[in-house]
Design a protein around this motif. Structure first.
Motif, PDB file in Angstrom:
ATOM      1  N   VAL A 120       0.842  -1.200   0.000  1.00  0.00           N
ATOM      2  CA  VAL A 120       0.000   0.000   0.000  1.00  0.00           C
ATOM      3  C   VAL A 120       0.880   1.253   0.000  1.00  0.00           C
ATOM      4  CG1 VAL A 120      -1.740   1.295   1.276  1.00  0.00           C
ATOM      5  CG2 VAL A 120      -1.927  -1.175   1.107  1.00  0.00           C
ATOM      6  N   LYS A 121       1.935   1.238   0.799  1.00  0.00           N
ATOM      7  CA  LYS A 121       2.822   2.419   0.832  1.00  0.00           C
ATOM      8  C   LYS A 121       3.404   2.676  -0.567  1.00  0.00           C
ATOM      9  CE  LYS A 121       5.679   2.951   4.497  1.00  0.00           C
ATOM     10  NZ  LYS A 121       5.444   3.947   5.528  1.00  0.00           N
ATOM     11  N   ALA A 122       3.777   1.592  -1.243  1.00  0.00           N
ATOM     12  CA  ALA A 122       4.337   1.755  -2.593  1.00  0.00           C
ATOM     13  C   ALA A 122       3.284   2.325  -3.545  1.00  0.00           C
ATOM     14  CB  ALA A 122       4.864   0.414  -3.101  1.00  0.00           C
ATOM     15  N   MET A 123       2.036   1.860  -3.412  1.00  0.00           N
ATOM     16  CA  MET A 123       0.967   2.386  -4.279  1.00  0.00           C
ATOM     17  C   MET A 123       0.767   3.884  -4.029  1.00  0.00           C
ATOM     18  SD  MET A 123      -1.969  -0.544  -4.322  1.00  0.00           S
ATOM     19  CE  MET A 123      -1.523  -2.262  -4.455  1.00  0.00           C
ATOM     20  N   ILE A 124       0.803   4.266  -2.748  1.00  0.00           N
ATOM     21  CA  ILE A 124       0.618   5.694  -2.424  1.00  0.00           C
ATOM     22  C   ILE A 124       1.774   6.504  -3.016  1.00  0.00           C
ATOM     23  CG2 ILE A 124       0.423   7.388  -0.548  1.00  0.00           C
ATOM     24  CD1 ILE A 124      -0.601   5.019   1.226  1.00  0.00           C
ATOM     25  N   GLN A 125       2.986   6.002  -2.804  1.00  0.00           N
ATOM     26  CA  GLN A 125       4.166   6.741  -3.284  1.00  0.00           C
ATOM     27  C   GLN A 125       4.169   6.849  -4.811  1.00  0.00           C
ATOM     28  OE1 GLN A 125       7.650   4.882  -1.552  1.00  0.00           O
ATOM     29  NE2 GLN A 125       6.873   5.175   0.516  1.00  0.00           N
ATOM     30  N   LEU A 126       3.653   5.810  -5.481  1.00  0.00           N
ATOM     31  CA  LEU A 126       3.643   5.829  -6.951  1.00  0.00           C
ATOM     32  C   LEU A 126       2.334   6.391  -7.503  1.00  0.00           C
ATOM     33  CD1 LEU A 126       5.389   2.385  -7.426  1.00  0.00           C
ATOM     34  CD2 LEU A 126       6.349   4.603  -8.012  1.00  0.00           C
ATOM     35  N   ALA A 150     -17.338   1.518  -4.176  1.00  0.00           N
ATOM     36  CA  ALA A 150     -16.479   1.373  -5.349  1.00  0.00           C
ATOM     37  C   ALA A 150     -16.796   2.502  -6.321  1.00  0.00           C
ATOM     38  CB  ALA A 150     -16.695   0.024  -6.009  1.00  0.00           C
ATOM     39  N   PRO A 151     -15.834   3.077  -7.004  1.00  0.00           N
ATOM     40  CA  PRO A 151     -14.413   2.757  -6.906  1.00  0.00           C
ATOM     41  C   PRO A 151     -13.802   3.278  -5.594  1.00  0.00           C
ATOM     42  CG  PRO A 151     -14.735   4.621  -8.373  1.00  0.00           C
ATOM     43  CD  PRO A 151     -16.100   4.131  -7.984  1.00  0.00           C
ATOM     44  N   LYS A 152     -12.669   2.700  -5.280  1.00  0.00           N
ATOM     45  CA  LYS A 152     -11.958   3.119  -4.064  1.00  0.00           C
ATOM     46  C   LYS A 152     -11.545   4.591  -4.182  1.00  0.00           C
ATOM     47  CE  LYS A 152      -7.507   2.484  -3.303  1.00  0.00           C
ATOM     48  NZ  LYS A 152      -7.263   3.775  -2.620  1.00  0.00           N
ATOM     49  N   PRO A 153     -11.756   5.387  -3.138  1.00  0.00           N
ATOM     50  CA  PRO A 153     -11.308   6.787  -3.206  1.00  0.00           C
ATOM     51  C   PRO A 153      -9.783   6.859  -3.394  1.00  0.00           C
ATOM     52  CG  PRO A 153     -12.675   6.399  -1.255  1.00  0.00           C
ATOM     53  CD  PRO A 153     -12.379   5.065  -1.845  1.00  0.00           C
ATOM     54  N   ALA A 154      -9.321   7.947  -3.973  1.00  0.00           N
ATOM     55  CA  ALA A 154      -7.874   8.091  -4.202  1.00  0.00           C
ATOM     56  C   ALA A 154      -7.142   8.197  -2.869  1.00  0.00           C
ATOM     57  CB  ALA A 154      -7.614   9.339  -5.038  1.00  0.00           C
ATOM     58  N   TRP A 155      -5.844   7.885  -2.878  1.00  0.00           N
ATOM     59  CA  TRP A 155      -5.033   8.023  -1.666  1.00  0.00           C
ATOM     60  C   TRP A 155      -5.003   9.483  -1.241  1.00  0.00           C
ATOM     61  CZ3 TRP A 155      -4.664   3.257  -0.297  1.00  0.00           C
ATOM     62  CH2 TRP A 155      -4.378   2.249  -1.225  1.00  0.00           C
ATOM     63  N   LYS A 156      -4.894   9.685   0.059  1.00  0.00           N
ATOM     64  CA  LYS A 156      -4.952  11.067   0.552  1.00  0.00           C
ATOM     65  C   LYS A 156      -3.581  11.758   0.558  1.00  0.00           C
ATOM     66  CE  LYS A 156      -9.364  11.482   1.605  1.00  0.00           C
ATOM     67  NZ  LYS A 156      -9.874  10.379   0.765  1.00  0.00           N
ATOM     68  N   ASN A 157      -2.499  10.965   0.607  1.00  0.00           N
ATOM     69  CA  ASN A 157      -1.181  11.626   0.487  1.00  0.00           C
ATOM     70  C   ASN A 157      -0.157  10.679  -0.092  1.00  0.00           C
ATOM     71  OD1 ASN A 157      -0.512   9.869   2.564  1.00  0.00           O
ATOM     72  ND2 ASN A 157      -0.039  11.452   4.041  1.00  0.00           N
TER      73      ASN A 157
END
Lengths: 413, 292
Positions: A254-260, A406-413
């Motif tokens: 998940v951290k990698a998805m947020i960072q990317l 759905a869809p999943k909300p975008a990452w917040k940061n």
């Protein structure tokens, strides 16, 4: 030395007399003991990982077992016998767990044994229980290899084998009208006997339904940095991502998805996201929204006894209902099964437990449980989703607290 | 092409982090011929110290390195003084493996008692922030870590090359007996040198805790990577370990992204074996034993 020539001294006579008296007394006492057996404590032995890799979960299981001991004793115990649980530490070692259960059965002479934490330890522990003819109700060993042991004494106290944890997600996705279903899927799996087969089960059903696989990779457990893997996944931009994860790797994914800055429309993680405390701590509380996982228990469950369990748990350990680790619930439920067997049969011994649990359906905090011949539960998990900062059941519809988001909300940061 | 460039960026930044971790390891070997198996545990200790101080003071983890570095310096110097110095010189290299492994296990146990085995991470709020530059993602923390690695390596270089203490270290490395005859207190230099090597774990630990979840057992994975980096680079060569860390970071990222993650570590070890077969002292291993 010739016995016939040995002089029998006065002192020897006295010693022999004292020994004889002691023997007679002890045999009398043991007879009294048998007569008093009905009121003697019911001794239960458990080995748990109080230190080592599984210690968080081991301690959670300990809380569940000890809470059940307290609650059952408040009610007068089982068939008038108070319950006394002896918990020994296996330090998360498959070797130590064998020693522990052997000692519990042969030296401590416990009446019943119940299971440790993890499939890894449950397998060797269940072999010991089988060898001595003990029943083995176990809360936390649900991998396929546990049931491959074909141990008729074993009963896994969760709704289904753990590799079936993804079935509810597949059920939900495939229940959507074709136009709303994901078209492409990516699978990122830990090389692990629990995580990878779970994701593969979902993949087989998705592919059969026409959802195209655009990425499917397995990573070794020592992969600390998931960003290269997730960058390749993100390049394929799948609609749905299925993570066959445990814990650290789930957080890293998940951290990698947020960072990317890659946010799939549906994200399912087999494990890691089901931890009510660790998941938000690790990835940031504002990033949990919309992530799917599966669970065997949730605080708002309508299973009988849930409210009393939560009340007793919070009174004993503090915190809130949402912070209860499901492993505590599983261990507690293992105990309540013993109560139910005793209530139904009027007996509490290993043969009765094994024979009785193989018939019918048994209500627990985990829902109504029934097992096949080798202890594999025949139910299904619940699909949960992080909604409004809390794990919320969304599927099956009958137990859903909320419709899936759905869809999943975008990452917040 | 986009994937390749993104993998290169990720690999370079990750390589920088490993270079930072490995610099202390290679420094310790260069000075004392000690293969320090506790370096991974010191990095994890650095991560826990940073996490605790951050939760307590709310000072930025990068600034906290100024506090944690002296703490780890003294931990390292004490380890050398009390546990390694008493070893007989003839057996020191072999026995130090056992001693440092024991230190690693001791630290792991201590951290398990204090922090349990729950996975932790340091979360100042910007740990997942990334800049988008021409369509590529550059993670802020990894970028800062990369800069920090360069700064730390420059500082190490300056200490070793430009200070009296550095000259004393180099003299002790090249010929301990002569150094002693010329007035260098080699016992003190060894303790300070070991302390310096361990002190780099403070910065490395802060960065490690920011980019990945950790628990006391994380040091096993770390030490295996650090050892391969310093062996590939050439034991005792700081420059070599930097380049080896980059090779590892970029290689692992490229293989992971373009081929399969299961091959990424294998590829690195394959490169290591080939380099050792062709050049047993590593890429930049010194011909003169002990030269930094």
């Amino acid at each position: 030395m010739k016995l016939s020539n040995t002089k029998v001294s006065k002192r020897g006579m006295i010693t022999a007399g004292v020994l004889s008296a002691a023997l007679i007394t002890s045999s009398l006492l043991s007879t009294v003991g048998v007569a008093a057996n009905a009121a003697s404590p019911l001794k239960i032995g458990v080995s748990l990982s109080l230190t080592g890799d599984f210690s968080d979960s081991g301690l959670a299981a300990q809380r569940g077992y000890l809470l059940w001991q307290q609650e059952v004793n408040k009610k007068g115990g089982i068939l008038g016998r108070s319950v006394s649980i002896k918990i020994v530490n296996d330090a998360s070692s498959p070797d130590q767990v064998v020693t522990n259960y052997t000692n519990l059965i042969t030296k401590d002479k416990v009446d019943i044994v119940m299971g440790p934490f993890s499939s890894l330890l449950t397998i060797p522990a269940s072999r010991v229980a089988k060898r001595y003819g003990y029943s083995f109700i176990e809360p936390a060993g649900g991998g396929p290899k546990v049931f491959a042991e074909k141990n008729p004494n074993l009963f896994f106290v969760q709704p289904a084998a753990t590799t079936k944890g993804g079935d509810v997600f597949a059920d939900y996705i495939l229940s959507l009208p074709a136009s709303q279903r994901p078209k492409t899927a990516g699978y990122v799996k830990l090389d692990d006997p629990f995580a990878a087969p779970l994701a593969d089960n979902i993949k087989a059903r998705f592919e059969a339904a026409g959802i195209k696989t655009v990425y499917d990779q397995t990573y070794p457990s020592e992969t600390a940095d998931m960003t290269p893997v997730v960058s390749a996944l993100a390049a394929k931009n799948p609609d749905v991502v299925v993570g066959g994860t445990q814990s650290a790797d789930a957080f890293a994914q998940v951290k990698a998805m947020i960072q990317l800055k890659f946010s799939p429309k549906w994200l399912f993680l087999s494990n890691g996201a089901s931890s009510p405390l660790e998941f938000p701590q690790q990835i940031g509380a504002n990033n949990t929204e919309g992530v799917f996982t599966s669970s065997d228990w949730y605080p708002k469950s309508t299973a009988p006894g849930t409210a009393a369990f939560i009340k007793a748990y919070v009174a004993k350990y503090g915190g809130a209902a949402t912070s209860i680790d499901s492993t505590s619930t599983e261990a507690y439920s293992a105990g309540t099964l013993l109560e139910e067997v005793a209530a139904k049969t009027g007996k509490i011994d290993n043969k009765t437990i094994i024979a009785t649990l193989h018939k019918g359906s048994w209500p627990t905090l985990e829902g109504n449980l029934s097992w096949n011949a080798y202890g594999e539960p025949q139910g299904s998990y619940l699909l949960t989703q992080w909604i409004g900062g809390a794990l919320t059941t969304v599927w099956p519809k009958a137990t859903a607290q909320h419709a899936p988001v759905a869809p999943k909300p975008a990452w917040k940061n | 092409m986009h994937l390749v460039v993104q993998a290169l960026i990720l690999g370079t930044l990750t390589g920088g982090v490993y270079a930072l971790m490995a610099s202390g390891q290679t420094l310790i070997f260069g000075i004392m011929k000690v293969i320090n198996l506790a370096q991974g545990a010191y990095v994890v200790l650095g991560a826990y110290l940073t996490m605790s101080l951050f939760q307590w003071t709310h000072i930025d983890p990068f600034l906290l390195i100024l506090l944690t570095t002296p703490i780890l310096f003294f931990v390292g110097a004490a380890t050398q003084w009390f546990l390694l110095r008493p070893l007989r010189p003839a057996d020191a290299t072999e026995l130090s493996l056992l001693v440092t492994f024991a230190v690693a296990l001791g630290l792991e146990g201590l951290m398990s008692v204090m922090y349990k085995t729950t996975l932790r991470s340091i979360q100042p709020g910007y740990e997942n922030h990334s800049w988008t530059i021409a369509g590529y993602q550059v993670n802020e923390v990894r970028f800062y870590a990369f800069l920090l690695s360069i700064a730390m390596l420059v500082i190490l270089y300056l200490i070793l090359q430009k200070t009296k203490f550095g000259r004393a270290i180099r003299a002790t490395v090249q010929n301990p007996m002569s150094a002693q005859l010329l007035g260098v207190n080699s016992n003190l230099v060894s303790a300070f040198g070991f302390g310096l090597g361990v002190a780099t774990s403070a910065a490395a630990g802060a960065v490690f805790g920011l980019i990945t979840p950790f628990n006391p057992g994380s040091h096993y994975d770390l030490i295996s990577r650090l050892l391969t980096v310093v062996i590939l680079g050439g034991l005792g060569s700081i420059g070599g370990s930097v380049i080896a860390a980059m090779v590892m970071g970029v290689g692992a990222a490229l293989v992971s992204a373009l081929s399969a993650p299961v091959w990424s570590d294998f590829t690195f070890f394959a490169v290591l074996i080939i380099v050792l077969l062709v050049r047993p002292r590593g890429m930049f291993g010194a011909k003169v034993r002990g030269a930094l």
